[in-house]
Design a protein around this motif. Structure first.
Motif, PDB file in Angstrom:
ATOM      1  N   LEU A 331     -20.664  -8.537 -22.490  1.00  0.00           N
ATOM      2  CA  LEU A 331     -22.020  -7.774 -22.571  1.00  0.00           C
ATOM      3  C   LEU A 331     -22.330  -6.980 -24.010  1.00  0.00           C
ATOM      4  N   THR A 332     -23.646  -7.334 -24.345  1.00  0.00           N
ATOM      5  CA  THR A 332     -23.700  -6.860 -25.805  1.00  0.00           C
ATOM      6  C   THR A 332     -24.082  -5.122 -25.692  1.00  0.00           C
ATOM      7  N   PRO A 333     -23.583  -4.756 -26.979  1.00  0.00           N
ATOM      8  CA  PRO A 333     -23.650  -3.355 -27.419  1.00  0.00           C
ATOM      9  C   PRO A 333     -25.277  -2.961 -27.024  1.00  0.00           C
ATOM     10  N   ASN A 334     -25.975  -3.407 -27.676  1.00  0.00           N
ATOM     11  CA  ASN A 334     -27.562  -3.276 -27.629  1.00  0.00           C
ATOM     12  C   ASN A 334     -27.781  -3.276 -25.802  1.00  0.00           C
ATOM     13  N   TYR A 335     -27.392  -4.008 -25.271  1.00  0.00           N
ATOM     14  CA  TYR A 335     -27.858  -4.167 -23.642  1.00  0.00           C
ATOM     15  C   TYR A 335     -27.189  -3.139 -23.053  1.00  0.00           C
ATOM     16  N   PHE A 336     -25.883  -2.692 -23.284  1.00  0.00           N
ATOM     17  CA  PHE A 336     -25.405  -1.518 -22.726  1.00  0.00           C
ATOM     18  C   PHE A 336     -26.227  -0.196 -22.977  1.00  0.00           C
ATOM     19  N   TYR A 337     -26.842  -0.080 -24.259  1.00  0.00           N
ATOM     20  CA  TYR A 337     -27.636   1.003 -24.699  1.00  0.00           C
ATOM     21  C   TYR A 337     -28.899   0.791 -24.146  1.00  0.00           C
ATOM     22  N   SER A 338     -29.601  -0.260 -23.662  1.00  0.00           N
ATOM     23  CA  SER A 338     -30.738  -0.373 -23.109  1.00  0.00           C
ATOM     24  C   SER A 338     -31.151   0.269 -21.797  1.00  0.00           C
ATOM     25  N   PHE A 339     -30.018   0.713 -20.921  1.00  0.00           N
ATOM     26  CA  PHE A 339     -30.070   1.023 -19.730  1.00  0.00           C
ATOM     27  C   PHE A 339     -30.550   2.461 -19.871  1.00  0.00           C
ATOM     28  N   ASP A 340     -31.486   2.987 -18.905  1.00  0.00           N
ATOM     29  CA  ASP A 340     -31.576   4.431 -19.053  1.00  0.00           C
ATOM     30  C   ASP A 340     -30.320   5.137 -18.488  1.00  0.00           C
ATOM     31  N   ALA A 341     -29.927   6.278 -19.074  1.00  0.00           N
ATOM     32  CA  ALA A 341     -28.510   6.706 -18.709  1.00  0.00           C
ATOM     33  C   ALA A 341     -28.466   7.067 -17.291  1.00  0.00           C
ATOM     34  N   LYS A 342     -29.526   7.299 -16.530  1.00  0.00           N
ATOM     35  CA  LYS A 342     -29.373   7.782 -15.249  1.00  0.00           C
ATOM     36  C   LYS A 342     -29.211   6.104 -14.448  1.00  0.00           C
ATOM     37  N   ASP A 343     -29.486   5.043 -14.792  1.00  0.00           N
ATOM     38  CA  ASP A 343     -29.702   3.947 -13.967  1.00  0.00           C
ATOM     39  C   ASP A 343     -28.247   3.408 -13.513  1.00  0.00           C
ATOM     40  N   LEU A 344     -28.260   3.594 -12.190  1.00  0.00           N
ATOM     41  CA  LEU A 344     -26.745   3.431 -11.580  1.00  0.00           C
ATOM     42  C   LEU A 344     -26.490   1.928 -11.651  1.00  0.00           C
ATOM     43  N   ARG A 345     -27.096   0.993 -12.204  1.00  0.00           N
ATOM     44  CA  ARG A 345     -26.632  -0.272 -12.300  1.00  0.00           C
ATOM     45  C   ARG A 345     -25.855  -0.383 -13.623  1.00  0.00           C
ATOM     46  N   ARG A 346     -26.044   0.409 -14.636  1.00  0.00           N
ATOM     47  CA  ARG A 346     -25.241   0.189 -15.956  1.00  0.00           C
ATOM     48  C   ARG A 346     -23.773   0.342 -15.780  1.00  0.00           C
ATOM     49  N   ASP A 347     -23.250   1.254 -14.995  1.00  0.00           N
ATOM     50  CA  ASP A 347     -21.759   1.412 -14.838  1.00  0.00           C
ATOM     51  C   ASP A 347     -21.352   0.229 -13.899  1.00  0.00           C
ATOM     52  N   VAL A 348     -22.098  -0.228 -12.928  1.00  0.00           N
ATOM     53  CA  VAL A 348     -21.676  -1.542 -12.002  1.00  0.00           C
ATOM     54  C   VAL A 348     -21.523  -2.795 -12.772  1.00  0.00           C
ATOM     55  N   THR A 349     -22.837  -3.090 -13.755  1.00  0.00           N
ATOM     56  CA  THR A 349     -22.654  -4.075 -14.490  1.00  0.00           C
ATOM     57  C   THR A 349     -21.837  -4.094 -15.677  1.00  0.00           C
ATOM     58  N   GLU A 430     -36.231   1.482  -7.329  1.00  0.00           N
ATOM     59  CA  GLU A 430     -35.563   2.453  -6.362  1.00  0.00           C
ATOM     60  C   GLU A 430     -34.085   2.269  -5.929  1.00  0.00           C
ATOM     61  N   ARG A 431     -33.561   1.396  -6.046  1.00  0.00           N
ATOM     62  CA  ARG A 431     -32.384   1.097  -5.596  1.00  0.00           C
ATOM     63  C   ARG A 431     -31.501   1.765  -7.057  1.00  0.00           C
ATOM     64  N   ALA A 432     -31.921   1.458  -8.235  1.00  0.00           N
ATOM     65  CA  ALA A 432     -31.283   1.685  -9.443  1.00  0.00           C
ATOM     66  C   ALA A 432     -31.281   3.061  -9.881  1.00  0.00           C
ATOM     67  N   PHE A 433     -31.808   3.883  -9.104  1.00  0.00           N
ATOM     68  CA  PHE A 433     -31.689   5.582  -9.285  1.00  0.00           C
ATOM     69  C   PHE A 433     -31.706   6.200  -7.922  1.00  0.00           C
ATOM     70  N   ASP A 434     -31.015   7.419  -8.300  1.00  0.00           N
ATOM     71  CA  ASP A 434     -30.920   8.457  -7.173  1.00  0.00           C
ATOM     72  C   ASP A 434     -32.435   8.573  -6.714  1.00  0.00           C
ATOM     73  N   SER A 435     -32.490   8.941  -5.243  1.00  0.00           N
ATOM     74  CA  SER A 435     -33.837   9.394  -4.914  1.00  0.00           C
ATOM     75  C   SER A 435     -34.583  10.398  -5.447  1.00  0.00           C
ATOM     76  N   GLY A 436     -33.664  11.430  -5.920  1.00  0.00           N
ATOM     77  CA  GLY A 436     -34.184  12.514  -6.711  1.00  0.00           C
ATOM     78  C   GLY A 436     -35.016  12.364  -8.045  1.00  0.00           C
ATOM     79  N   ASP A 437     -34.553  11.167  -8.481  1.00  0.00           N
ATOM     80  CA  ASP A 437     -35.378  10.732  -9.677  1.00  0.00           C
ATOM     81  C   ASP A 437     -36.578   9.791  -9.445  1.00  0.00           C
ATOM     82  N   TRP A 438     -36.619   9.317  -8.490  1.00  0.00           N
ATOM     83  CA  TRP A 438     -37.800   8.425  -8.183  1.00  0.00           C
ATOM     84  C   TRP A 438     -38.974   8.791  -8.656  1.00  0.00           C
ATOM     85  N   ALA A 439     -39.436  10.306  -8.745  1.00  0.00           N
ATOM     86  CA  ALA A 439     -40.729  10.450  -9.140  1.00  0.00           C
ATOM     87  C   ALA A 439     -41.073   9.942 -10.765  1.00  0.00           C
TER      88      ALA A 439
END
Length: 621
Positions: A331-349, A430-439
Motif C-alpha cells: 500500500l502506498t505512502p500517499n494512500y496511508f496519509y490520505s486517511f483521516d487520522a480518526k478513520d478506523l479503517r486505516r489501521d485495519v487496512t 458511520e462504520r469508519a468512525f467512532d459514533s462520537g465523531d459522526w457529527a
C-alpha cells in the motif's frame, strides 16, 4: 463451500468416469451425456460445482485475482528492471509469450466452457421448468444462476484485461467452429447483464444456501448486475490508445442504481461495526449471512494465496506456528496519509508491523506497507510452521458496502447528490468512525462534499479507496472512471511531496519523518500521535546528548525505537527519490493513457487459425 471445491474430485472420479483422476486435470463435463447428468438434482448440483473449479487454479488465484489487478494509486508491486513474467505484466511490458498471461487466459476460457456446459444442460432438462416438482425446479434455477454469474464474472475480467475478446455462450459440440474472432466488449457486457437480470429473481439468498456467502447467491448476483452495469457505462481503452465510453450510459447507470436499490429494499443489512472482523472471518472460517460479505471465492485448504502473497508478512521458523506470509503489493505512502487520522479503517487496512520467525514484531517501512486485512496470524487453528501457499483463506469478491457506494455513485450520476445518495455514503462512513465523531466526520463531511455533483463523485472516488484498500478493486474502478493515468501521476506527485517534506526542518510539517515504536512481550506499540505531527516524540522520550539515534538496531529512551518513515522516500546515496518510485510507478506515468490492456497469449493466436492477432495498443505480433 470449501467442500464444494473438493467435491469436484468426486464428481469426476466417481459420477462420470468411475476412475481416479487428478483434481488439477479434470475431465471436461462436455464429454458426458448431459441429459443423464441433469436429470436429477444431486448430479446436477455436483456438475454445477465444476464451474467453481478454475478459481483454485494458478491462472486465477495468483495471476488474475492478484498480479493483474494489483497496481493502482493505492497499491503497487513489481520491478520494471526484472524480466520475470509477473513483473513484465506489472511493468506494462508483457509479451504474447508471457506464461502468466497464458495461465489466466486459459483459466478464464476453461471456466466459461464449464459454465456453458452447465447452462446448456440445465436449459435442456425437464426439471428446470417442472410444474410437478417445484422444489427441483427451484434448485435448477439456482444452479443455472450460479453458472450465469460465474461466466459473467470471468468475462468482466477478460474485458478489463484484454478489451475485445472471443465470445461464446454455447457448450462445445462436434463440428463447432472454435476459432472465434474478437467481439466488442460492450456487446459482451450487455449480454452478460441481460443473462443475470433474467436469472436473478429465481435465485436463493445466502441464508437459504448450505454454504452461505461461499456460494453464488441472489444478493451477489444483484450486486454483480450493478457492477457490470457501471463497467458497461464506464470508460475503456481503444486499440488506437484513446479513451472511449460506450453508448447508453444513462441506461446502464440506471440499471446499476435500480439493482443496488433493489437489494437495499429486499435484503438490507446493517454493516458490522467491527471492520477488522469482516476479514478475520475469512481467516477463521466464519461465513455469516446477512452481513457485509456477499460473496467470497471458496478456496480449499491446499489452494489460495491470501495470507501468503497478499497480507501481513511473517517469517517462517520453528517458533512461528502460522507459517510464512507476505505480500506482492505494498500500500502506498500517499494512500496511508490520505486517511483521516480518526478513520478506523486505516489501521485495519494498512498493516504496520512484520513478524520475525520468533513472532517478534518490528515496524514496516513506509515503502512496504502490507494489506492488514488478512494475516496467517489471525488463523484459528493455526496453519502450522510449514505453511506457505495454499492457505485456504477465501478471497473477497463483493461486500454490501460496495452496493451502498455503487448506489451513491449511480444516484449522483443520475440525480446529483440528493438525500438518497448522501444517506448511502453516510452508512459506509458511520462504520469508519467512532459514533462520537459522526457529527463532524459523517454528517458535516457528507454535507460539504454534496455541494455539487462533481465534488460528490470525487468523494466516492476517495471513499472507495478507503473502504476497499487491499481488496484490489481499485484498478478496475480507475479504468471505468477514466482516471487511471491521472491518479497514478497524482500518487507519484504526492509521494515525492512527502519525500521533499522530510528533507526540511519545517516546524509546520504534517507528516512524520521518523516513526517511533516499542515492543513489550512481543506486542508492538506505535506512537501514532506523531504520524501527523512531524517532530513529535513519545511521552518521556528525551534522548541524552549524543545518544545513538539508529533506531533500526538500538532501543532508545524508555524502550522506544526510532525508525525511518517518510525520510526513507529520499535516497541520500543517490541524492534522489527512492528508486522504488520509478521501478513500480514509472511505466504508469510515462505515457497517457496507461496501456493496461494485455497482449493475447501466443498460444491462443497460434491456435486461432489466423483469426486472432495482437493488433493495436502498440503490440508487436
Amino acid at each position: 463451500m470449501k467442500q464444494v471445491i473438493n467435491l469436484i474430485i468426486i464428481i469426476i472420479a466417481v459420477i462420470f468416469t468411475g476412475c481416479k483422476k487428478d483434481f488439477l486435470d479434470p475431465v471436461s463435463l462436455s464429454t458426458f451425456d448431459k441429459t443423464l447428468v441433469f436429470s436429477n438434482i444431486d448430479d446436477a448440483r455436483k456438475a454445477t460445482n465444476n464451474v467453481y473449479r478454475q478459481f483454485g487454479e494458478d491462472g486465477y488465484r495468483t495471476r488474475l485475482s492478484i498480479t493483474m489487478q494489483g497496481n493502482s494509486d493505492i497499491s503497487v508491486g513489481g520491478d520494471r528492471t526484472s524480466s520475470k513474467d509477473n513483473y513484465q505484466i506489472l511493468a506494462l511490458d508483457a509479451v504474447a509469450g508471457n506464461g502468466d498471461l497464458k495461465k489466466a487466459w486459459q483459466s478464464a476460457y476453461a471456466a466459461i466452457k464449464d459454465c456453458n456446459v452447465v447452462i446448456d444442460g440445465i436449459l435442456a432438462s425437464d426439471l428446470y421448468n417442472s410444474t410437478t416438482d417445484e422444489a427441483a425446479s427451484a434448485d435448477m434455477h439456482q444452479f443455472i444462476g450460479e453458472a450465469y454469474a460465474i461466466r459473467a464474472f470471468w468475462y468482466s475480467n477478460l474485458v478489463y484485461q484484454w478489451g475485445d475478446v472471443p465470445f461464446t455462450t454455447a457448450a462445445p459440440k462436434a463440428g463447432m467452429d472454435f476459432n472465434l474472432p474478437k467481439t466488442d466488449r460492450n456487446l459482451i457486457l450487455s449480454s452478460m447483464i441481460k443473462d443475470l437480470i433474467k436469472a436473478e429473481p429465481t435465485m436463493k439468498w445466502a441464508d437459504e444456501l448450505p454454504h452461505s456467502v461461499q456460494q453464488v447467491n441472489r444478493e451477489f448476483v444483484i450486486g454483480l448486475i450493478a457492477r457490470l452495469s457501471l463497467q458497461r457505462a464506464g470508460y475503456y481503452l481503444k486499440p488506437d490508445m484513446t479513451k472511449a465510453r460506450g453508448d447508453s450510459v444513462t441506461e446502464y447507470y440506471t440499471i446499476a442504481r435500480d439493482y443496488c436499490e433493489k437489494l437495499m429494499t429486499l435484503k438490507d443489512r446493517t454493516l458490522p461495526r467491527d471492520f477488522a472482523q469482516v476479514f478475520k472471518n475469512e481467516c477463521q472460517n466464519i461465513y455469516p449471512s446477512n452481513s457485509d460479505m456477499l460473496f467470497e471465492i471458496p478456496f480449499a485448504l491446499t489452494t489460495g494465496e491470501v495470507g501468503y502473497n497478499i497480507g501481513m508478512r511473517l517469517e517462517s521458523g520453528d517458533n512461528n506456528p502460522y507459517g510464512r506470509g507476505g505480500h506482492d503489493f505494498s500500500l502506498t505512502p500517499n494512500y496511508f496519509y490520505s486517511f483521516d487520522a480518526k478513520d478506523l479503517r486505516r489501521d485495519v487496512t494498512c498493516g504496520m508491523y512484520d513478524l520475525d520467525k520468533n513472532l517478534v514484531p518490528s515496524v514496516v517501512r513506509i515503502t512496504d506497507i502490507p494489506q492488514g486485512k488478512w494475516s496467517k496470524e489471525y488463523c484459528d487453528p493455526s496453519l502450522g510452521t510449514a505453511s506457505f501457499k495454499g492457505t485456504g483463506i477465501n478471497w473477497v469478491v463483493m461486500r454490501y458496502a460496495d452496493v451502498l457506494l455503487m448506489f451513491a455513485e449511480a444516484e449522483n450520476e443520475l440525480n446529483g447528490p440528493d438525500e438518497a445518495a448522501q444517506n448511502a455514503l453516510k452508512r459506509v462512513r458511520e462504520r469508519a468512525f467512532d459514533s462520537g465523531d459522526w457529527a463532524t466526520k459523517v454528517d458535516d463531511y457528507v454535507n460539504s462534499v454534496s455541494a455539487s455533483k462533481e465534488s460528490f463523485f470525487n468523494a466516492i472516488v476517495n471513499e472507495r479507496a478507503w473502504e476497499f484498500g487491499g481488496e484490489l478493486l481499485r484498478k478496475y474502478d480507475l479504468i471505468r472512471w477514466g482516471l487511471y493515468s491521472q491518479k497514478m501521476t497524482q500518487a507519484v506527485d504526492e509521494i515525492k511531496a512527502l519525500a521533499d517534506e522530510s528533507l526540511t526542518d519545517n516546524p509546520s510539517a504534517k507528516h512524520a519523518s521518523y516513526i517511533y515504536y516499542r515492543v513489550d512481550n512481543k506486542k508492538i506499540t506505535i506512537f501514532k500521535d506523531g504520524l501527523y505531527n512531524n517532530g513529535a516524540v513519545p511521552p518521556g522520550y528525551i534522548p541524552s546528548t549524543g545518544a545513538d539515534l539508529d533506531g533500526n538496531t538500538l532501543p532508545l529512551v524508555n524502550g522506544w525505537v526510532r525508525a525511518d518513515w517518510t525520510s526513507s522516500l529520499w535516497d541520500s546515496g543517490t541524492n534522489d527519490y527512492n528508486a522504488i518510485i520509478d521501478k513500480r510507478f514509472g511505466p504508469y506515468i510515462e505515457s497517457s493513457p496507461v496501456r493496461y490492456i494485455q497482449p493475447i497469449p501466443a498460444i491462443a493466436i497460434d491456435n486461432s487459425g489466423g483469426v486472432l492477432a495482437n493488433d493495436g495498443y502498440g503490440f508487436q505480433n
